[in-house]
Write an enzyme that holds these catalytic residues in place. Structure first.
Site, short mmCIF file in Angstrom:
data_model
loop_
_atom_site.label_atom_id
_atom_site.label_comp_id
_atom_site.label_asym_id
_atom_site.label_seq_id
_atom_site.Cartn_x
_atom_site.Cartn_y
_atom_site.Cartn_z
N GLU A 68 0.75 40.61 35.85
CA GLU A 68 -0.56 39.96 35.88
C GLU A 68 -1.32 40.21 37.18
O GLU A 68 -1.89 39.30 37.77
CB GLU A 68 -0.38 38.45 35.65
CG GLU A 68 0.18 38.15 34.27
CD GLU A 68 0.39 36.68 34.02
OE1 GLU A 68 0.12 36.24 32.88
OE2 GLU A 68 0.84 35.96 34.92
N1 IFG Z 1 3.03 34.62 32.42
C1 IFG Z 1 3.35 34.73 33.85
C2 IFG Z 1 4.26 33.67 34.42
C3 IFG Z 1 4.10 32.31 33.79
C4 IFG Z 1 4.16 32.45 32.28
C5 IFG Z 1 4.18 31.08 31.61
C6 IFG Z 1 5.05 36.39 33.27
C7 IFG Z 1 5.81 37.63 33.65
C8 IFG Z 1 3.00 33.28 31.82
N2 IFG Z 1 4.00 36.04 34.06
O1 IFG Z 1 5.40 35.74 32.29
O2 IFG Z 1 4.03 33.56 35.82
O3 IFG Z 1 2.88 31.70 34.20
O4 IFG Z 1 4.50 31.18 30.24
#
Ligand code: IFG
Length: 542
Positions: free
Chosen positions: A348
């Site tokens: 992200e």
């Molecule tokens: N995506 C984010 C996490 C977390 C997650 C919560 C990943 C690799 C959503 N990154 O999953 O930091 O916020 O479900």
């Protein structure tokens, strides 16, 4: 017993009285007291109920020995041969607590009436062989780690009350079995996000013990994110003292000193569990950027962040100080981490340009290598140049050849292995259904069956059995604060992921798993695990 003789559904054999209950999937099989013959249809005179084996993860092969059982007594001892590691003491601790028996552990002695743990050259790695007969219990493995895995199976052959922290009445009888077992995948993991909310050493150790019961061998600790930096770094004290001072919701944060982290590593190692520390970047870095103004491209430190948005932060890719910091952080973590992996995040990075992202990954990879470790990153790292032997952790919901799967194939094309953590099957912070009071639903709702019915070797095109290093179930903690919260989201789904990681694909079926999973319920009650009583599982009335 009236009525037609019962046949074993699989082989059509007429079953003797002893096996009839086991074959019908009943929770108990009747076992004759020694010397009491039984004939088909006639229930033996004096018997006591012995639970049919309900083991999770399913062993590669398990054969019940009809009419055979082993009962623990005050005289039972554990003979842990040289080289058997921690398994003997670990098992004795569990048995002593709930039986009240002395259960001495000796390095030598006869096998009659004993539980023998033997390292032998007939097995290798985590593979083990377990034989439970009337006279003895013999666990043989190629390594101390294999014995520890076999002890988890042995525990599950005993009544649920064996898991009680206080003395309970027996009998402590386990059914006669012969087990030959070994894991499908090497990396069978779970992740605890200690950044969004901080968890104490005791909470982490409690989680380690719960996971160890299901042969989990990897604990990924998400040590830094926008909301918190949780590990003290020499030379950069504010990362932990300021960057770790709060959490999601603005409450009290916390951090591990390097001695604390070492204690967690040691506790995990005694359970043959490898710690994989993650320092997330280039996104998810607000806590560090807030701690040191010079880390920011504009020289201004942002405020601490206690919300739950993602993707708004980025290391300053152009500044040398970024890599000076990461060199110190990764160097110190490498020295504190016996395991072969350092996780550098990579997810992200919405506030980092694609070019800067590639630059970052290509600068950090060699730093990890310099300290003798292999780089792990979320699957986006596949878009950059990564060292062979790296590990891409697949977390997207895409399957087959859909858009989000391309970076996993790109990573494999560079010689990386893949740890499968698809968010719509393996994310423990996803709600079970809309009524679940905790968790999120951006990846969908994950009931137990959704967490179980998938195959890591076929989910993503171009990522096959040989490319999959293993599986991992992340517990993100935006909404998770207490032990009860951790338990509720983790159980019963972590055992489902653990079975995917351990058991042969051909041995897995939801209808069989749900019956074995149901038998875990009374064990979790004995362990005070606050598990979710999924309506999909036939929990016994306990
Ligand atoms: N995506 C984010 C996490 C977390 C997650 C919560 C990943 C690799 C959503 N990154 O999953 O930091 O916020 O479900």
């Amino acid at each position: 017993m009236a009525g037609p003789p019962l046949t074993d559904s699989k082989h059509g054999r007429v079953l003797s009285g002893r096996r009839v209950l086991a074959a019908t999937g009943a929770a108990t099989a009747l076992v004759c007291a020694p010397g009491v013959p039984a004939t088909a249809g006639q229930l033996p005179a004096s018997t006591h109920a012995v639970a049919a084996p309900r083991v999770v993860p399913a062993p590669a092969s398990l054969r019940t020995l009809p009419g055979v059982s082993f009962t623990l007594t005050r005289k039972t001892k554990i003979v842990a041969r040289p080289g058997s590691g921690t398994a003997g003491g670990y098992l004795a601790g569990i048995l002593r607590r709930s039986t009240g028996y002395p259960i001495p552990v000796t390095g030598a002695g006869g096998s009659r009436g004993a539980i023998s743990l033997v390292v032998s050259r007939h097995e290798k790695g985590e593979a083990y062989h377990l034989a439970v007969t009337k006279a003895s219990v013999r666990l043989e493995a190629g390594s101390a780690e294999g014995l520890f895995r076999g002890v988890q199976t042995l525990r599950q052959l005993l009544p649920p009350a064996i898991e009680s922290p206080t003395v309970k009445p027996g009998p402590w009888t386990m059914p006669g079995v012969e087990v030959a077992d070994s894991p499908r995948f090497a990396w069978r993991g779970t992740m605890l996000d200690v950044a969004r909310h901080f968890f104490t050493i005791q909470q982490v150790e409690r989680y380690i013990d719960q996971a160890a019961l299901y042969k989990i061998n990897t604990l990924h600790l998400h040590l830094s994110d926008d909301q918190g930096w949780r590990i003290a770094i020499d030379g950069w004290p504010r990362l932990a003292t300021y960057g770790g001072s709060t959490a999601v919701g603005g409450g009290k944060g916390g951090h591990y000193t390097q001695a604390d982290y070492t204690a967690i590593v040691r506790y995990a190692a005694a359970r043959y569990m490898t710690i994989v520390p993650e320092i997330d970047g280039p996104g998810h870095t607000n806590a560090a950027l807030a701690s040191y103004a010079q880390l920011n491209c504009d020289g201004k430190a942002p405020p601490l962040y206690t919300g739950t948005d993602v993707g708004f932060s980025s290391w300053c890719i152009a500044k040398p100080v970024t890599y000076e910091l990461l060199n110190d952080v990764l160097g110190q973590l490498a020295r504190l981490t016996p395991g072969p992996y350092l996780h550098i995040g990579g997810d992200e990075a919405h506030s980092t340009t694609a070019a800067d992202y590639a630059t970052f990954i290509e600068k950090v990879g060699p730093i990890v290598g310099k300290y003798g470790k292999k780089m792990v990153g979320w699957n986006e790292i596949g878009a950059a140049k990564i060292p062979p032997g790296s590990v891409a952790q697949y977390w997207n919901t895409a399957k087959g050849s859909e858009g989000g799967t391309q970076t996993a194939r790109d990573a494999v094309a560079q010689g990386a292995k893949v740890v499968m953590s698809p968010a719509n099957h393996a994310y423990l912070d996803m709600k079970y259904d809309q009524s679940t009071p905790l968790g999120q639903d951006w990846a969908g709702l994950i009931e137990v069956r959704d967490s179980y019915e998938w195959d890591p070797a076929t989910l993503v095109d171009g990522v096959t059995e040989k490319d999959v290093l293993g599986v991992e179930a992340p517990l993100w903690s935006e909404t998770i604060v207490t032990n009860d919260n951790i338990d509720y989201m983790t159980f019963p789904r972590l055992p489902a992921i653990a079975e995917i990681g351990w058991s042969p694909q051909a041995r897995r079926s939801w209808d069989d798993f749900r019956v074995r999973l149901a038998a875990q319920g009374p064990r979790w009650s004995a362990m005070s695990v606050n598990f979710y009583r999924s309506p999909q599982v036939p929990w016994p009335a306990s």
